[in-house]
Enzyme design. Structure first.
Site, PDB file in Angstrom:
ATOM      1  N   ASP A   1     -42.592  16.583  -0.947  1.00  0.00           N
ATOM      2  CA  ASP A   1     -43.218  17.159   0.248  1.00  0.00           C
ATOM      3  C   ASP A   1     -44.723  16.843   0.235  1.00  0.00           C
ATOM      4  OD1 ASP A   1     -43.340  19.461   2.381  1.00  0.00           O
ATOM      5  OD2 ASP A   1     -44.889  19.894   0.893  1.00  0.00           O
TER       6      ASP A   1
ATOM      7  N   SER B   1     -38.596  20.986  -3.891  1.00  0.00           N
ATOM      8  CA  SER B   1     -39.851  20.537  -4.503  1.00  0.00           C
ATOM      9  C   SER B   1     -39.916  20.903  -5.987  1.00  0.00           C
ATOM     10  CB  SER B   1     -41.047  21.172  -3.784  1.00  0.00           C
ATOM     11  OG  SER B   1     -41.000  20.852  -2.415  1.00  0.00           O
TER      12      SER B   1
ATOM     13  N   THR C   1     -31.862  17.214  -5.447  1.00  0.00           N
ATOM     14  CA  THR C   1     -32.147  18.458  -4.722  1.00  0.00           C
ATOM     15  C   THR C   1     -30.946  19.409  -4.703  1.00  0.00           C
ATOM     16  OG1 THR C   1     -33.607  17.198  -3.305  1.00  0.00           O
ATOM     17  CG2 THR C   1     -32.891  19.338  -2.462  1.00  0.00           C
TER      18      THR C   1
ATOM     19  N   GLU D   1     -38.822  12.492  -1.009  1.00  0.00           N
ATOM     20  CA  GLU D   1     -39.609  11.826  -2.063  1.00  0.00           C
ATOM     21  C   GLU D   1     -40.887  12.610  -2.348  1.00  0.00           C
ATOM     22  OE1 GLU D   1     -38.963   9.244  -3.966  1.00  0.00           O
ATOM     23  OE2 GLU D   1     -37.112   8.557  -3.020  1.00  0.00           O
TER      24      GLU D   1
ATOM     25  N   ARG E   1     -49.748  -2.173  31.638  1.00  0.00           N
ATOM     26  CA  ARG E   1     -49.654  -1.109  32.630  1.00  0.00           C
ATOM     27  C   ARG E   1     -50.980  -0.944  33.364  1.00  0.00           C
ATOM     28  NH1 ARG E   1     -45.620   1.656  35.194  1.00  0.00           N
ATOM     29  NH2 ARG E   1     -46.114   3.859  35.466  1.00  0.00           N
TER      30      ARG E   1
HETATM   31  C1  LIG Z   1     -32.578  13.535   5.487  1.00  0.00           C
HETATM   32  C2  LIG Z   1     -32.806  13.955   4.074  1.00  0.00           C
HETATM   33  C3  LIG Z   1     -32.417  13.128   3.042  1.00  0.00           C
HETATM   34  C4  LIG Z   1     -32.563  13.535   1.716  1.00  0.00           C
HETATM   35  N1  LIG Z   1     -32.061  12.749   0.714  1.00  0.00           N
HETATM   36  C5  LIG Z   1     -32.045  13.244  -0.549  1.00  0.00           C
HETATM   37  C6  LIG Z   1     -31.347  12.550  -1.579  1.00  0.00           C
HETATM   38  O1  LIG Z   1     -30.739  11.496  -1.361  1.00  0.00           O
HETATM   39  N2  LIG Z   1     -31.349  13.084  -2.829  1.00  0.00           N
HETATM   40  C7  LIG Z   1     -32.009  14.246  -3.121  1.00  0.00           C
HETATM   41  O2  LIG Z   1     -31.975  14.660  -4.274  1.00  0.00           O
HETATM   42  N3  LIG Z   1     -32.681  14.930  -2.158  1.00  0.00           N
HETATM   43  C8  LIG Z   1     -32.699  14.468  -0.887  1.00  0.00           C
HETATM   44  N4  LIG Z   1     -33.357  15.159   0.109  1.00  0.00           N
HETATM   45  C9  LIG Z   1     -34.028  16.413  -0.227  1.00  0.00           C
HETATM   46  C10 LIG Z   1     -35.529  16.300  -0.180  1.00  0.00           C
HETATM   47  O3  LIG Z   1     -35.984  15.518  -1.242  1.00  0.00           O
HETATM   48  C11 LIG Z   1     -36.106  17.724  -0.203  1.00  0.00           C
HETATM   49  O4  LIG Z   1     -35.805  18.289   1.056  1.00  0.00           O
HETATM   50  C12 LIG Z   1     -37.607  17.733  -0.468  1.00  0.00           C
HETATM   51  O5  LIG Z   1     -37.859  17.430  -1.812  1.00  0.00           O
HETATM   52  C13 LIG Z   1     -38.250  19.082  -0.128  1.00  0.00           C
HETATM   53  O6  LIG Z   1     -37.624  20.112  -0.744  1.00  0.00           O
HETATM   54  P1  LIG Z   1     -37.160  21.390   0.096  1.00  0.00           P
HETATM   55  O7  LIG Z   1     -36.379  20.909   1.257  1.00  0.00           O
HETATM   56  O8  LIG Z   1     -36.499  22.311  -0.840  1.00  0.00           O
HETATM   57  O9  LIG Z   1     -38.482  22.028   0.645  1.00  0.00           O
HETATM   58  P2  LIG Z   1     -39.337  23.189  -0.024  1.00  0.00           P
HETATM   59  O10 LIG Z   1     -39.792  22.759  -1.370  1.00  0.00           O
HETATM   60  O11 LIG Z   1     -38.626  24.466   0.069  1.00  0.00           O
HETATM   61  O12 LIG Z   1     -40.565  23.208   0.974  1.00  0.00           O
HETATM   62  C14 LIG Z   1     -40.589  23.979   2.187  1.00  0.00           C
HETATM   63  C15 LIG Z   1     -42.037  24.201   2.621  1.00  0.00           C
HETATM   64  O13 LIG Z   1     -42.711  24.930   1.609  1.00  0.00           O
HETATM   65  C16 LIG Z   1     -43.921  24.298   1.273  1.00  0.00           C
HETATM   66  N5  LIG Z   1     -44.160  24.400  -0.169  1.00  0.00           N
HETATM   67  C17 LIG Z   1     -43.265  24.276  -1.190  1.00  0.00           C
HETATM   68  N6  LIG Z   1     -43.893  24.364  -2.360  1.00  0.00           N
HETATM   69  C18 LIG Z   1     -45.207  24.527  -2.103  1.00  0.00           C
HETATM   70  C19 LIG Z   1     -46.370  24.655  -2.908  1.00  0.00           C
HETATM   71  N7  LIG Z   1     -46.320  24.604  -4.249  1.00  0.00           N
HETATM   72  N8  LIG Z   1     -47.560  24.779  -2.294  1.00  0.00           N
HETATM   73  C20 LIG Z   1     -47.629  24.823  -0.958  1.00  0.00           C
HETATM   74  N9  LIG Z   1     -46.573  24.696  -0.144  1.00  0.00           N
HETATM   75  C21 LIG Z   1     -45.380  24.549  -0.706  1.00  0.00           C
HETATM   76  C22 LIG Z   1     -43.732  22.838   1.645  1.00  0.00           C
HETATM   77  O14 LIG Z   1     -44.982  22.259   1.997  1.00  0.00           O
HETATM   78  C23 LIG Z   1     -42.799  22.906   2.833  1.00  0.00           C
HETATM   79  O15 LIG Z   1     -43.549  22.999   4.010  1.00  0.00           O
HETATM   80  C24 LIG Z   1     -33.208  14.766   1.431  1.00  0.00           C
HETATM   81  C25 LIG Z   1     -33.640  15.573   2.478  1.00  0.00           C
HETATM   82  C26 LIG Z   1     -33.410  15.205   3.783  1.00  0.00           C
HETATM   83  C27 LIG Z   1     -33.784  16.151   4.869  1.00  0.00           C
END
Ligand SMILES: Cc1cc2nc3c(=O)[nH]c(=O)nc-3n(C[C@H](O)[C@H](O)[C@H](O)COP(=O)(O)OP(=O)(O)OC[C@H]3O[C@@H](n4cnc5c(N)ncnc54)[C@H](O)[C@@H]3O)c2cc1C
Length: 686
Positions: free
Chosen positions: A471, A186, A180, A469, A359
């Site tokens: 969204d 995503s 990420t 893993e 309870r």
């Molecule tokens: C605690 C934690 C640990 C993590 N660990 C790792 C790690 O070790 N390595 C790593 O690589 N990543 C890691 N991540 C990242 C994580 O994999 C990403 O946060 C996740 O893939 C979502 O991406 P984003 O945050 O950019 O959300 P976004 O993709 O920006 O999504 C934001 C919102 O937009 C919506 N959305 C996005 N695209 C669409 C679509 N096509 N259609 C409809 N709705 C959509 C989603 O539903 C969501 O509600 C971690 C994240 C956290 C918070």
């Protein structure tokens, strides 16, 4: 009338009530037995209770991996110093989590890495047990073995296995999975980090071209990681006017800290992502690379390689195919999350159910107070949830079986099947668990809000399961897309993937007009017949699939495919969920039929019927609109699911005990019995 006599009578009533309450507290073994006053019995139409042998049911549930889980529980039982205190700072939590992991691996001799490839079922069972101790620990373990280790072994070749396997296994090489970026989560194909090949030095140069490309949220990066699998665009020099060629996203092993001094290596910048809503035992960090040079052999080259003279070779013909193959190898993390999420649900349901049996609040006039689980509303909150927990347990076990088979055979059909199934189950189960954690907290009233009783940490730690893993909203679309692909192929004479077989077998039947006679059948035997239940689930999916296909065709003409997809997005998400529910029900029905012990089978059948009828009732509008279910039948479904909730309540104690969670896992005082109340009061300082 003598006022003193009235007071005496009142006092003796109160004493009787108190004795009754205390005796309930003192005999926890009786908690599951309904002790319902006649007035309530009439309300809940009491029926004969099934005698359930918890041990046999537990054996059936846990299957062959029970021993591995026991080993984890025993280790933590013997090391109370490694159990999480209720209040802990972020930094202490991170250190504790690392000590827990090292303790498991080096002291308890639990070496999960080999299992990731040789016996995934056992690996996930260990992960579930570890997660019940602390979810941060399960995620830390997942980052080390599934993500960092999994990417090295699955995306690399022999040279990587030989060099890194032992160090990853023993945690000498703690590592990260850096996919990420700040601007792209995503949309993995949008990643911007680059790995440019330098043919003079035979190295790749890793660069973060702008702030949006900083690797973000990377587990293990802030404190412990020594290596990272970095996902970056592979850039090769060319002899044309452009000078370079972008070969798409590939994975590279990049050392980030010195092996001896643990100092950050030159060109690598690491920041801490800071305090999070939950999972504070995991050190998430941000990584920026500035001309970091790594040897050519650090390219994880299973699906594409670069030769000494800078030539690219791959057995796969296009960037898209290579990208899909790479992501296909990474579904293991998603499979684990689905299964672990069921583990979290088991803990929450167990605590809430045991508390609700214990309870007591209110009661008929001059009668002892009743257990809150005897209120229809409490049953309605918790019993379908308990039934769903069983349903998800069997469905995710099925997913693990399919995944293990896929890892052995690499069968192409199975790969695509597991991809969609893992996406759907991960999305469906983690969303359900996240909502249920709040319901369970509420079901335990004020005591559910005390941190010592775990709902807060479970809810906060688990919440992110819906996002990482993959969204959930994005993943459900992959299920819908896959169904549409299968649907199209079917009408072009193609074959259907294993999981969607039902569409091939019966699409035509499901899409014909509902039968007006069966639409009115309301007998109990009919409603509890697995055929009726599965038909109803599959009918709904088939209709959703057909109708969304028609809508997409229509809108594509004016909006193009991206616009049409967006116009139908909610419809598509409903389709994805509906299909996954069909798969879950089918697997639950099979698990009931396979169960060798008659009493366990009877209890599972109750739970399975409740799961099916409760789902149909919750979506009754869909069935009513097309008269698949006539009004009299809808009413009968509702009545029967309430009755089944009550029946499941009668065996609720046995059903949660069969999860076989050790006391330190459900150590919440409210979940236990009278002695625990004293721990609880001690905790707050009495
Ligand atoms: C605690 C934690 C640990 C993590 N660990 C790792 C790690 O070790 N390595 C790593 O690589 N990543 C890691 N991540 C990242 C994580 O994999 C990403 O946060 C996740 O893939 C979502 O991406 P984003 O945050 O950019 O959300 P976004 O993709 O920006 O999504 C934001 C919102 O937009 C919506 N959305 C996005 N695209 C669409 C679509 N096509 N259609 C409809 N709705 C959509 C989603 O539903 C969501 O509600 C971690 C994240 C956290 C918070």
């Amino acid at each position: 009338m003598d006022p003193h006599r009235k007071a005496d009578a009142g006092e003796s009533d109160a004493s009787a009530r108190r004795i009754q309450r205390l005796s309930a507290h003192l005999s926890p073994a009786d908690l599951g037995r309904p002790c319902i006053p006649p007035q309530l019995r009439l309300l809940t139409c009491a029926a004969a209770k099934i005698e359930v042998d918890t041990e046999k049911l537990s054996l059936y549930m846990r299957g062959k991996h029970r021993e591995s889980q026991e080993k984890v529980y025993e280790y933590f039982n013997s090391r109370p110093d490694l159990l999480n205190p209720v209040e802990i700072s972020k930094d202490d939590h991170r250190e504790l989590c690392m000590r827990q992991l090292l303790g498991l691996v080096r002291e308890a001799g639990i070496r999960p890495f080999r299992l990731v490839f040789d016996d995934p079922g056992k690996y996930y069972a260990i992960m579930e047990a570890v997660g019940s101790v602390d979810i941060s620990l399960a995620i830390k373990m997942g980052v080390q073995y599934s993500l960092w280790g999994g990417s090295v072994i699955n995306l690399g070749t022999k040279r990587h296995r030989d060099k890194y396997f032992d160090g990853i296994d023993s945690v000498e090489y703690p590592g990260c999975f850096a996919m990420t970026e700040l601007h792209h989560g995503s949309n993995v194909q949008g990643l911007q980090t680059v790995a440019k090949f330098d043919p003079i030095t035979d190295e790749f140069i890793i660069d973060t071209p702008n702030d949006g490309a900083i690797k973000w949220w990377i587990g293990n990066a802030a404190v412990h990681g020594k290596f990272a699998t970095v996902f970056a665009r592979l850039i090769l020099p060319t002899h044309d006017a452009q000078g370079t060629s972008d070969m798409g996203v590939h994975a590279f092993i990049v050392p980030i800290r010195d092996m001896k001094t643990h100092q950050t290596l030159p060109g690598v910048e690491i920041h801490d992502c800071g305090y999070k809503i939950g999972l504070n035992g995991v050190d998430n960090g941000a990584l920026r690379f500035c001309s970091v040079r790594i040897p050519r052999e650090n390219l994880l080259n299973r699906f594409g390689d670069v030769s000494r003279d800078g030539k690219y070779t791959s057995s796969l013909p296009s960037i898209n195919k290579r990208f899909a193959a790479m992501l296909g190898e990474l579904v293991g993390g998603r499979v684990g999350l689905a299964y672990s999420s069921v583990g979290v649900l088991k803990i929450a349901v167990t605590i809430a159910t045991r508390y609700s049996l214990l309870r007591q609040q209110f009661g008929p006039p001059k009668q002892p107070e009743v257990s809150i689980l005897d209120y229809q509303s409490q049953q309605h909150k918790l019993m379908p949830m308990l039934a769903s927990t069983y349903a998800f347990h069997f469905a995710t076990l099925h997913l693990i079986e399919k995944y293990s088979e896929m890892k052995k055979t690499h069968d192409e059909q199975l790969v695509s099947d597991v991809h969609a199934l893992s996406a759907g189950l991960k999305a469906y189960v983690t969303s359900y668990t996240a909502k249920s954690l709040s319901v369970c907290r509420e079901a335990c009233g004020g005591h559910g809000y005390a941190a010592v009783n775990r709902f807060g940490s479970l809810r906060n730690d688990h919440d992110i399961f819906q996002t990482f893993e993959g969204d959930n909203t994005v993943l459900l679309q992959q299920v819908a897309a896959d169904l549409l692909k299968q649907y199209k192929e079917k009408f072009q004479g193609g074959t259907l993937a294993v999981t969607w077989n039902y569409l091939r077998e019966s699409m035509n039947t499901y899409l014909s007009q509902p039968n007006p006679v069966t639409a009115r059948w309301e007998g109990k035997d009919h409603l509890r017949d697995p055929k009726f239940q599965l038909d109803a689930f599959r009918y709904r999916t088939s209709r959703l699939l057909q109708s969304v296909a028609v809508r997409l065709r229509k809108h594509t003409k004016t909006l193009g495919s991206f616009g049409a997809w967006n116009r139908c997005l909610n419809h598509l998400l409903t389709l994805g969920e509906s299909h996954i529910e069909s798969v879950i029900l089918a697997k639950f029905i099979e698990a009931v039929e396979r169960c060798p012990d008659p009493s366990s089978r009877a209890a599972l059948k109750l739970a399975c019927d409740l799961y099916a009828l409760d789902r149909i009732w919750k979506d009754i509008g869909t069935y009513r609109i097309v008269d698949y279910v006539a009004p009299n039948k809808a009413k009968a479904i509702h009545k029967l699911s309430e009755y089944l909730s009550f029946q499941v309540r009668n065996v609720a104690r046995e059903l949660v005990d069969a999860f076989n969670l050790p006391d330190h896992v459900i150590r919440a005082p409210i979940a236990m019995h009278s002695e625990a109340y004293s721990q609880y009061t001690q905790y707050v300082g009495f």
